[in-house]
Motif scaffolding. Structure first.
Motif: not given
Length: 78
Positions: A17, A19, A23-27, A54
């Protein structure tokens, strides 16, 4: 560092995770094992390549040793 790894169903998955633009992003990367001792070892490869994971945009993927035949981390670009 990869945020965490958790068991989903019977398979361990790494969650990365960060930012971007507030906004928080996640893979999510599958560790492709049901044993936690193997998942610990595979997390080392995830942590080494976290920055690359990332930065990847859509259409690109990193293939880890447990996902390919060469036994090395490879960058796959479509």
């Amino acid at each position: 560092m990869a945020t965490s790894y958790r068991k989903r169903g019977n398979i361990w998955q790494a969650r990365i995770t960060w930012r971007a633009n507030g906004r928080q992003k996640e893979k999510v990367v599958s560790l492709d094992t049901s044993r936690d001792s193997v998942a610990d070892i595979r997390m080392i490869a995830i942590n080494r390549n976290e920055k690359a994971i990332r930065r990847l945009k859509e259409g690109g993927k990193i293939s880890f040793p447990w996902e390919n035949d060469s036994g090395k981390v490879e960058l796959i670009i479509y």
